[in-house]
Scaffold this motif. Structure first.
Motif, PDB file in Angstrom:
ATOM      1  N   GLU A 136      12.043   6.568  -1.468  1.00 50.11           N
ATOM      2  CA  GLU A 136      12.557   5.352  -2.092  1.00 50.11           C
ATOM      3  C   GLU A 136      11.868   4.131  -1.492  1.00 50.11           C
ATOM      4  OE1 GLU A 136      16.753   3.110  -3.070  1.00 50.11           O
ATOM      5  OE2 GLU A 136      16.707   5.265  -2.736  1.00 50.11           O
ATOM      6  N   ASP A 137      11.363   3.294  -2.371  1.00 47.46           N
ATOM      7  CA  ASP A 137      10.791   2.007  -1.993  1.00 47.46           C
ATOM      8  C   ASP A 137      11.439   0.930  -2.840  1.00 47.46           C
ATOM      9  OD1 ASP A 137       8.783   2.222   0.055  1.00 47.46           O
ATOM     10  OD2 ASP A 137       7.537   3.309  -1.368  1.00 47.46           O
ATOM     11  N   ASP A 138      11.640  -0.230  -2.250  1.00 47.64           N
ATOM     12  CA  ASP A 138      12.172  -1.372  -2.994  1.00 47.64           C
ATOM     13  C   ASP A 138      11.055  -2.398  -3.158  1.00 47.64           C
ATOM     14  OD1 ASP A 138      14.635  -0.151  -3.077  1.00 47.64           O
ATOM     15  OD2 ASP A 138      15.363  -1.155  -1.282  1.00 47.64           O
ATOM     16  N   VAL A 139      10.965  -2.941  -4.360  1.00 52.77           N
ATOM     17  CA  VAL A 139       9.861  -3.817  -4.743  1.00 52.77           C
ATOM     18  C   VAL A 139      10.440  -5.068  -5.398  1.00 52.77           C
ATOM     19  CG1 VAL A 139       7.788  -3.978  -6.186  1.00 52.77           C
ATOM     20  CG2 VAL A 139       8.395  -1.804  -5.122  1.00 52.77           C
ATOM     21  N   ALA A 140       9.812  -6.218  -5.157  1.00 56.80           N
ATOM     22  CA  ALA A 140      10.203  -7.466  -5.811  1.00 56.80           C
ATOM     23  C   ALA A 140       9.016  -7.995  -6.598  1.00 56.80           C
ATOM     24  CB  ALA A 140      10.642  -8.500  -4.775  1.00 56.80           C
ATOM     25  N   THR A 141       9.294  -8.544  -7.772  1.00 60.00           N
ATOM     26  CA  THR A 141       8.241  -9.197  -8.539  1.00 60.00           C
ATOM     27  C   THR A 141       8.255 -10.681  -8.212  1.00 60.00           C
ATOM     28  OG1 THR A 141       9.675  -9.529 -10.457  1.00 60.00           O
ATOM     29  CG2 THR A 141       8.346  -7.526 -10.421  1.00 60.00           C
ATOM     30  N   SER A 142       7.080 -11.284  -8.178  1.00 65.22           N
ATOM     31  CA  SER A 142       6.976 -12.707  -7.857  1.00 65.22           C
ATOM     32  C   SER A 142       6.946 -13.535  -9.138  1.00 65.22           C
ATOM     33  CB  SER A 142       5.703 -12.966  -7.048  1.00 65.22           C
ATOM     34  OG  SER A 142       4.575 -12.861  -7.890  1.00 65.22           O
ATOM     35  N   PRO A 143       7.136 -14.838  -9.004  1.00 66.64           N
ATOM     36  CA  PRO A 143       7.061 -15.705 -10.191  1.00 66.64           C
ATOM     37  C   PRO A 143       5.705 -15.671 -10.882  1.00 66.64           C
ATOM     38  CG  PRO A 143       8.070 -16.875  -8.350  1.00 66.64           C
ATOM     39  CD  PRO A 143       7.540 -15.570  -7.808  1.00 66.64           C
ATOM     40  N   THR A 144       4.644 -15.293 -10.136  1.00 60.82           N
ATOM     41  CA  THR A 144       3.306 -15.256 -10.720  1.00 60.82           C
ATOM     42  C   THR A 144       2.931 -13.876 -11.258  1.00 60.82           C
ATOM     43  OG1 THR A 144       2.324 -14.772  -8.569  1.00 60.82           O
ATOM     44  CG2 THR A 144       2.501 -17.107  -9.199  1.00 60.82           C
ATOM     45  N   GLY A 145       3.857 -12.925 -11.185  1.00 58.73           N
ATOM     46  CA  GLY A 145       3.596 -11.597 -11.716  1.00 58.73           C
ATOM     47  C   GLY A 145       3.151 -10.579 -10.692  1.00 58.73           C
ATOM     48  N   GLY A 146       2.988 -10.994  -9.452  1.00 58.49           N
ATOM     49  CA  GLY A 146       2.619 -10.050  -8.401  1.00 58.49           C
ATOM     50  C   GLY A 146       3.831  -9.258  -7.943  1.00 58.49           C
ATOM     51  N   ILE A 147       3.606  -8.330  -7.048  1.00 57.83           N
ATOM     52  CA  ILE A 147       4.715  -7.564  -6.493  1.00 57.83           C
ATOM     53  C   ILE A 147       4.644  -7.566  -4.976  1.00 57.83           C
ATOM     54  CG2 ILE A 147       4.934  -6.040  -8.495  1.00 57.83           C
ATOM     55  CD1 ILE A 147       3.608  -3.857  -6.755  1.00 57.83           C
ATOM     56  N   GLU A 148       5.803  -7.415  -4.362  1.00 57.25           N
ATOM     57  CA  GLU A 148       5.900  -7.317  -2.911  1.00 57.25           C
ATOM     58  C   GLU A 148       6.662  -6.044  -2.588  1.00 57.25           C
ATOM     59  OE1 GLU A 148       7.915  -9.526   0.945  1.00 57.25           O
ATOM     60  OE2 GLU A 148       8.106 -10.448  -1.028  1.00 57.25           O
ATOM     61  N   LEU A 149       6.072  -5.189  -1.789  1.00 59.65           N
ATOM     62  CA  LEU A 149       6.731  -3.970  -1.351  1.00 59.65           C
ATOM     63  C   LEU A 149       7.646  -4.329  -0.185  1.00 59.65           C
ATOM     64  CD1 LEU A 149       7.090  -0.913  -1.555  1.00 59.65           C
ATOM     65  CD2 LEU A 149       5.085  -0.671  -0.065  1.00 59.65           C
ATOM     66  N   LEU A 150       8.934  -4.374  -0.451  1.00 55.21           N
ATOM     67  CA  LEU A 150       9.909  -4.801   0.554  1.00 55.21           C
ATOM     68  C   LEU A 150      10.084  -3.779   1.666  1.00 55.21           C
ATOM     69  CD1 LEU A 150      12.579  -6.268  -1.884  1.00 55.21           C
ATOM     70  CD2 LEU A 150      10.797  -7.510  -0.629  1.00 55.21           C
ATOM     71  N   THR A 151       9.731  -2.553   1.409  1.00 50.71           N
ATOM     72  CA  THR A 151       9.895  -1.494   2.401  1.00 50.71           C
ATOM     73  C   THR A 151       8.564  -1.104   3.046  1.00 50.71           C
ATOM     74  OG1 THR A 151       9.837   0.054   0.535  1.00 50.71           O
ATOM     75  CG2 THR A 151      12.006  -0.525   1.393  1.00 50.71           C
ATOM     76  N   ALA A 152       7.607  -2.005   3.038  1.00 51.52           N
ATOM     77  CA  ALA A 152       6.268  -1.702   3.564  1.00 51.52           C
ATOM     78  C   ALA A 152       6.285  -1.309   5.041  1.00 51.52           C
ATOM     79  CB  ALA A 152       5.337  -2.893   3.351  1.00 51.52           C
ATOM     80  N   ALA A 153       7.219  -1.842   5.823  1.00 56.03           N
ATOM     81  CA  ALA A 153       7.253  -1.565   7.257  1.00 56.03           C
ATOM     82  C   ALA A 153       7.996  -0.266   7.605  1.00 56.03           C
ATOM     83  CB  ALA A 153       7.906  -2.734   7.995  1.00 56.03           C
ATOM     84  N   VAL A 154       8.575   0.376   6.621  1.00 54.74           N
ATOM     85  CA  VAL A 154       9.325   1.606   6.869  1.00 54.74           C
ATOM     86  C   VAL A 154       8.349   2.744   7.160  1.00 54.74           C
ATOM     87  CG1 VAL A 154      10.908   3.296   5.846  1.00 54.74           C
ATOM     88  CG2 VAL A 154      11.217   0.846   5.393  1.00 54.74           C
ATOM     89  N   PRO A 155       8.579   3.499   8.243  1.00 53.27           N
ATOM     90  CA  PRO A 155       7.680   4.614   8.567  1.00 53.27           C
ATOM     91  C   PRO A 155       7.633   5.655   7.456  1.00 53.27           C
ATOM     92  CG  PRO A 155       9.178   4.152  10.381  1.00 53.27           C
ATOM     93  CD  PRO A 155       9.640   3.339   9.217  1.00 53.27           C
ATOM     94  N   ARG A 156       6.453   6.208   7.225  1.00 53.08           N
ATOM     95  CA  ARG A 156       6.266   7.237   6.196  1.00 53.08           C
ATOM     96  C   ARG A 156       5.719   8.526   6.784  1.00 53.08           C
ATOM     97  NH1 ARG A 156       6.793   4.353   1.570  1.00 53.08           N
ATOM     98  NH2 ARG A 156       6.644   2.136   1.872  1.00 53.08           N
ATOM     99  N   ASP A 157       5.121   8.438   7.940  1.00 52.20           N
ATOM    100  CA  ASP A 157       4.539   9.605   8.581  1.00 52.20           C
ATOM    101  C   ASP A 157       5.656  10.516   9.101  1.00 52.20           C
ATOM    102  OD1 ASP A 157       2.096  10.925   9.914  1.00 52.20           O
ATOM    103  OD2 ASP A 157       3.509  10.644  11.587  1.00 52.20           O
ATOM    104  N   PRO A 158       5.611  11.806   8.765  1.00 52.15           N
ATOM    105  CA  PRO A 158       6.680  12.714   9.203  1.00 52.15           C
ATOM    106  C   PRO A 158       6.926  12.710  10.708  1.00 52.15           C
ATOM    107  CG  PRO A 158       5.303  13.799   7.576  1.00 52.15           C
ATOM    108  CD  PRO A 158       4.640  12.488   7.906  1.00 52.15           C
ATOM    109  N   ILE A 159       5.870  12.629  11.496  1.00 53.35           N
ATOM    110  CA  ILE A 159       6.044  12.634  12.958  1.00 53.35           C
ATOM    111  C   ILE A 159       6.770  11.370  13.409  1.00 53.35           C
ATOM    112  CG2 ILE A 159       4.798  12.560  15.158  1.00 53.35           C
ATOM    113  CD1 ILE A 159       2.712  14.425  13.803  1.00 53.35           C
TER     114      ILE A 159
END
Length: 119
Positions: A86-109
């Motif tokens: 699960e990732d949470d994403v926000a759209t910007s006023p200019t049409g871009g996106i920001e990955l709100l969960t970018a700092a969440v670890p993804r590596d299994p270890i």
């Protein structure tokens, strides 16, 4: 999403039919929900919003593919496996996106380390 899942599951051997319609049906069984939805005061608060529109600016949504293989699935080696990302994403006023969960670890270890279960 179901087209991609069906093709990927077929390649892995999780789905063993070559009939396109049946492949899609089986992919829907393994991933019984959609890949995304808006977030709001009630997590599933937008059932009347079409899934076929461009994302408007200034909204937050989740991307959460989940696959759940039932214990009675025909391919035994995959039975009981499940995962959800699960990732949470926000759209910007200019049409871009920001990955709100970018700092969440993804590596299994790293996840095991955080859980205190790393060896």
């Amino acid at each position: 999403m179901n087209e991609l899942l069906a093709a990927s599951f077929s390649e892995l051997g999780l789905i063993q039919t070559k009939d396109h319609k049946e492949m899609i049906h089986q992919a829907e069984k393994l991933c019984p929900h959609h890949v995304s939805h808006y977030l709001g005061m009630d997590v599933h608060d937008c059932p009347t919003v079409s899934r076929d529109i461009d994302l408007p600016p200034n909204v937050v949504f989740t991307i959460e593919p989940g696959v759940y293989v039932p214990m009675d699935w025909p391919v035994k080696e995959f039975r009981g496996i499940g995962y959800r990302i699960e990732d949470d994403v926000a759209t910007s006023p200019t049409g871009g996106i920001e990955l709100l969960t970018a700092a969440v670890p993804r590596d299994p270890i790293e996840i095991q380390r955080l859980m205190g279960t790393a060896e």
